[in-house]
Design a protein around this motif. Structure first.
Motif, mmCIF file in Angstrom:
data_model
loop_
_atom_site.group_PDB
_atom_site.id
_atom_site.type_symbol
_atom_site.label_atom_id
_atom_site.label_comp_id
_atom_site.label_asym_id
_atom_site.label_seq_id
_atom_site.Cartn_x
_atom_site.Cartn_y
_atom_site.Cartn_z
ATOM 1 N N THR A 1 0.811 -1.225 0.000
ATOM 2 C CA THR A 1 0.000 0.000 0.000
ATOM 3 C C THR A 1 0.844 1.275 0.000
ATOM 4 O OG1 THR A 1 -0.111 -0.042 2.413
ATOM 5 C CG2 THR A 1 -1.902 -1.137 1.204
ATOM 6 N N PHE A 2 2.152 1.149 0.158
ATOM 7 C CA PHE A 2 3.003 2.337 0.241
ATOM 8 C C PHE A 2 3.196 2.966 -1.131
ATOM 9 C CE2 PHE A 2 7.208 4.363 -0.022
ATOM 10 C CZ PHE A 2 7.050 5.329 0.956
ATOM 11 N N THR A 3 3.076 4.289 -1.199
ATOM 12 C CA THR A 3 3.387 5.061 -2.400
ATOM 13 C C THR A 3 4.175 6.296 -1.957
ATOM 14 O OG1 THR A 3 1.319 6.309 -2.282
ATOM 15 C CG2 THR A 3 1.321 4.321 -3.666
ATOM 16 N N PHE A 4 4.891 6.885 -2.897
ATOM 17 C CA PHE A 4 5.619 8.120 -2.593
ATOM 18 C C PHE A 4 5.582 9.016 -3.821
ATOM 19 C CE2 PHE A 4 8.663 5.063 -4.184
ATOM 20 C CZ PHE A 4 9.528 5.769 -4.989
ATOM 21 N N SER A 5 5.799 10.297 -3.587
ATOM 22 C CA SER A 5 5.709 11.285 -4.662
ATOM 23 C C SER A 5 7.077 11.607 -5.229
ATOM 24 C CB SER A 5 5.080 12.575 -4.148
ATOM 25 O OG SER A 5 3.766 12.326 -3.731
ATOM 26 N N ALA B 1 5.495 15.473 -8.882
ATOM 27 C CA ALA B 1 4.214 15.260 -8.190
ATOM 28 C C ALA B 1 3.520 13.960 -8.581
ATOM 29 C CB ALA B 1 3.275 16.457 -8.374
ATOM 30 N N LYS B 2 4.150 13.138 -9.399
ATOM 31 C CA LYS B 2 3.594 11.833 -9.748
ATOM 32 C C LYS B 2 3.768 10.905 -8.552
ATOM 33 C CE LYS B 2 4.102 8.093 -13.093
ATOM 34 N NZ LYS B 2 4.863 7.573 -14.236
ATOM 35 N N THR B 3 2.751 10.106 -8.253
ATOM 36 C CA THR B 3 2.807 9.161 -7.145
ATOM 37 C C THR B 3 3.103 7.772 -7.704
ATOM 38 O OG1 THR B 3 1.239 10.488 -5.886
ATOM 39 C CG2 THR B 3 1.513 8.195 -5.202
ATOM 40 N N VAL B 4 4.087 7.087 -7.087
ATOM 41 C CA VAL B 4 4.516 5.770 -7.579
ATOM 42 C C VAL B 4 4.632 4.776 -6.426
ATOM 43 C CG1 VAL B 4 5.751 6.714 -9.570
ATOM 44 C CG2 VAL B 4 6.959 6.429 -7.400
ATOM 45 N N LYS B 5 4.695 3.496 -6.791
ATOM 46 C CA LYS B 5 4.911 2.413 -5.823
ATOM 47 C C LYS B 5 6.394 2.031 -5.837
ATOM 48 C CE LYS B 5 0.415 0.263 -5.731
ATOM 49 N NZ LYS B 5 -0.182 -0.994 -5.384
ATOM 50 N N CYS B 6 6.771 1.156 -4.941
ATOM 51 C CA CYS B 6 8.165 0.716 -4.823
ATOM 52 C C CYS B 6 8.688 0.120 -6.134
ATOM 53 C CB CYS B 6 8.299 -0.325 -3.714
ATOM 54 S SG CYS B 6 7.835 0.283 -2.088
ATOM 55 N N SER B 7 7.856 -0.579 -6.866
ATOM 56 C CA SER B 7 8.289 -1.241 -8.098
ATOM 57 C C SER B 7 8.814 -0.249 -9.141
ATOM 58 C CB SER B 7 7.155 -2.070 -8.685
ATOM 59 O OG SER B 7 6.038 -1.236 -8.958
ATOM 60 N N TRP B 8 8.407 1.011 -9.055
ATOM 61 C CA TRP B 8 8.871 2.034 -10.003
ATOM 62 C C TRP B 8 10.385 2.201 -9.916
ATOM 63 C CZ3 TRP B 8 11.410 6.636 -8.995
ATOM 64 C CH2 TRP B 8 11.589 7.493 -10.082
ATOM 65 N N ILE B 9 10.956 2.044 -8.724
ATOM 66 C CA ILE B 9 12.396 2.250 -8.527
ATOM 67 C C ILE B 9 13.209 1.323 -9.430
ATOM 68 C CG2 ILE B 9 14.307 2.087 -6.853
ATOM 69 C CD1 ILE B 9 12.290 2.969 -4.698
#
Length: 128
Positions: free
Chosen positions: A45-49, A53-61
């Protein structure tokens, strides 16, 4: 001035000290705080900006392998991302060791062993 008839003594009477300052402490960051608990995986459930200002999940890294290292360096340094994405960021669950000191224990020796008493080459003839 005209050339001298006999060679002159060496220009330095005694060796000079090495041009090295006292050893410094290695540029190592302070130890990080002890983790609050073992990593149980990235939070679903964790997301970060991002800065845009786009919000992403851990998998984006790790989504783009060409950018993974830079993204980990930038975003995993943030405490909330490090905690929420502990698997992706490879957050450790053991305390971190204290910083290390510089690998040089003492200043290095002078670059010249000992000066010579006389010149090593014979004087040249006077200019014509």
């Amino acid at each position: 001035a005209a050339p001298v008839a006999t060679p002159v003594a060496a220009p330095v009477a005694t060796p000079v000290a090495a041009p090295v300052a006292t050893p410094i402490v290695a540029p190592v960051a302070s130890p990080v705080a002890a983790p609050t608990g073992p990593c149980t995986g990235d939070s679903s459930t964790f997301t970060f900006s991002l800065n845009n200002a786009k919000t992403v999940k851990c998998s984006w890294i790790t989504q783009n392998s060409n950018k993974t290292a830079a993204r980990k360096s930038k975003y995993c340094a943030k405490s909330d991302v490090k905690a929420g994405c502990c698997t992706t960021c490879a957050t450790i669950s053991a305390p971190v060791a204290a910083p290390v000191t510089a690998p040089v224990a003492v200043p290095v020796a002078a670059p010249v062993a000992t000066p010579v008493a006389t010149p090593v080459a014979a004087p040249v003839a006077a200019p014509t």
